[in-house]
Design an enzyme around this catalytic site. Structure first.
Site, PDB file in Angstrom:
ATOM      1  N   ARG A   1       3.949  21.419  -5.606  1.00 25.90           N
ATOM      2  CA  ARG A   1       3.135  20.414  -6.297  1.00 25.90           C
ATOM      3  C   ARG A   1       1.913  20.008  -5.478  1.00 25.90           C
ATOM      4  O   ARG A   1       0.936  19.513  -6.028  1.00 25.90           O
ATOM      5  CB  ARG A   1       3.978  19.185  -6.648  1.00 25.90           C
ATOM      6  CG  ARG A   1       5.166  19.477  -7.559  1.00 25.90           C
ATOM      7  CD  ARG A   1       4.735  20.192  -8.864  1.00 25.90           C
ATOM      8  NE  ARG A   1       5.845  20.337  -9.781  1.00 25.90           N
ATOM      9  CZ  ARG A   1       6.681  21.385  -9.820  1.00 25.90           C
ATOM     10  NH1 ARG A   1       6.529  22.381  -8.947  1.00 25.90           N
ATOM     11  NH2 ARG A   1       7.663  21.432 -10.699  1.00 25.90           N
TER      12      ARG A   1
ATOM     13  N   ASP B   1       4.765  -4.322  14.786  1.00 26.33           N
ATOM     14  CA  ASP B   1       4.812  -5.671  14.214  1.00 26.33           C
ATOM     15  C   ASP B   1       4.291  -6.733  15.174  1.00 26.33           C
ATOM     16  O   ASP B   1       4.626  -7.904  15.048  1.00 26.33           O
ATOM     17  CB  ASP B   1       6.241  -6.022  13.784  1.00 26.33           C
ATOM     18  CG  ASP B   1       7.234  -5.988  14.939  1.00 26.33           C
ATOM     19  OD1 ASP B   1       6.819  -5.687  16.082  1.00 26.33           O
ATOM     20  OD2 ASP B   1       8.421  -6.272  14.707  1.00 26.33           O
TER      21      ASP B   1
ATOM     22  N   ALA C   1       0.121  -7.180  20.540  1.00 24.70           N
ATOM     23  CA  ALA C   1       0.056  -6.528  21.851  1.00 24.70           C
ATOM     24  C   ALA C   1       0.181  -5.013  21.706  1.00 24.70           C
ATOM     25  O   ALA C   1      -0.596  -4.245  22.295  1.00 24.70           O
ATOM     26  CB  ALA C   1       1.143  -7.075  22.766  1.00 24.70           C
TER      27      ALA C   1
ATOM     28  N   CYS D   1       8.167 -11.349  10.346  1.00 23.28           N
ATOM     29  CA  CYS D   1       9.018 -11.492   9.170  1.00 23.28           C
ATOM     30  C   CYS D   1      10.345 -12.160   9.500  1.00 23.28           C
ATOM     31  O   CYS D   1      11.018 -12.673   8.615  1.00 23.28           O
ATOM     32  CB  CYS D   1       9.241 -10.135   8.518  1.00 23.28           C
ATOM     33  SG  CYS D   1      10.021  -8.910   9.570  1.00 23.28           S
TER      34      CYS D   1
ATOM     35  N   CYS E   1     -18.264  -4.407  21.422  1.00 26.25           N
ATOM     36  CA  CYS E   1     -16.789  -4.471  21.508  1.00 26.25           C
ATOM     37  C   CYS E   1     -16.334  -4.151  22.931  1.00 26.25           C
ATOM     38  O   CYS E   1     -16.792  -3.201  23.563  1.00 26.25           O
ATOM     39  CB  CYS E   1     -16.196  -3.466  20.531  1.00 26.25           C
ATOM     40  SG  CYS E   1     -14.385  -3.285  20.655  1.00 26.25           S
TER      41      CYS E   1
END
Length: 249
Positions: free
Chosen positions: A11, A127, A130, A186, A243
């Site tokens: 596919r 998550d 750092a 979370c 930056c």
């Protein structure tokens, strides 16, 4: 490709933009996925099912019961197992024709540099800020494309930082590193289970597009999803020429 591969990836091969050449690019690719949780689960599963030939899955955590609401790489009978090892088992069950390397530790310093340097694309499915900034710095050093995702409560975001392009921003251009940034996670704020599936799948789509050179990536843009109202917003992200991380690129 052999007959089994032609059938498995038929596919994809039918897509004019991909064809056999695009599928062969997937099979020859090496992708680093940092994080085997909510975002890393759908991202890694789609990369594996699409035939990415070598996936490195890094996570230092173990499978806990509260993970199973959204982290589809893992199952109830794997509680207490390292997430990287659990994820590897799932990916090889999906597609035994690929290689999956499980790193049951947090990537730091020289090892992070080594893994980023070896990868064709890096997915940040972590998550915490750092880790995200460490990954970004390594991607800047080695000029590797970075696909970054995040999700909390009912809100998610995904962006591409294609550091092969001198005009592209890095993650730090958008989210400068700061000691006083308040982390949202979370464990304390919750997360809507399908949200991580949407964001992680989008990360996989962007990574596959980068590998095959198909379409236009999210480089220079950030997508935000409010899943409560199912609204996507796109914002342009310019490069910060001052930056602290990528100004010398």
């Amino acid at each position: 490709m052999d007959d089994q591969q032609l059938l498995r990836y038929a596919r994809h091969i039918l897509l004019d933009e991909l064809g056999i050449e695009g599928q062969e690019a997937f099979l020859a690719a090496r992708v680093l996925v940092v994080g085997a949780g909510g975002l890393g689960s759908p991202a890694a599963m789609y990369l594996a099912s699409a035939g990415v030939g070598h996936i490195v899955l890094a996570d230092d955590d173990i499978v806990e019961l509260s993970n199973l609401q959204r982290q589809l790489l893992h199952t109830t009978d794997r509680l207490g197992q390292p997430k990287a090892a659990s994820g590897r088992a799932t990916l090889l069950a999906l597609n035994p024709g690929i290689e999956v390397q499980a790193l049951e530790r947090r990537l730091l310093g020289a090892e992070l540099d080594e893994q980023v340097a070896a990868a064709d694309v890096v997915l940040d499915c972590s998550d915490n800020f750092a880790t995200r900034h460490q990954i970004n710095r390594a991607c800047v050093r080695h000029r590797k494309p970075l696909v970054s995702g995040a999700a909390i409560r009912f809100d998610g975001q995904v962006g591409v930082f294609d550091l092969r392009d001198d005009a592209a921003p890095c993650y730090h251009c958008l989210f400068p590193e700061a000691d006083d940034v308040e982390e949202a996670n979370c464990a304390t704020m919750g997360v809507f289970a399908p949200l991580v599936g949407i964001i992680g799948s989008t990360q996989a789509a962007e990574a596959l597009k980068l590998l095959a050179g198909v379409g236009t990536s999210l480089s220079g843009r950030l997508l935000h999803l409010d899943v409560r109202n199912m609204q996507w917003r796109s914002m342009n992200v310019p490069r910060d020429h001052e930056c602290a991380v990528c100004a010398g690129r």
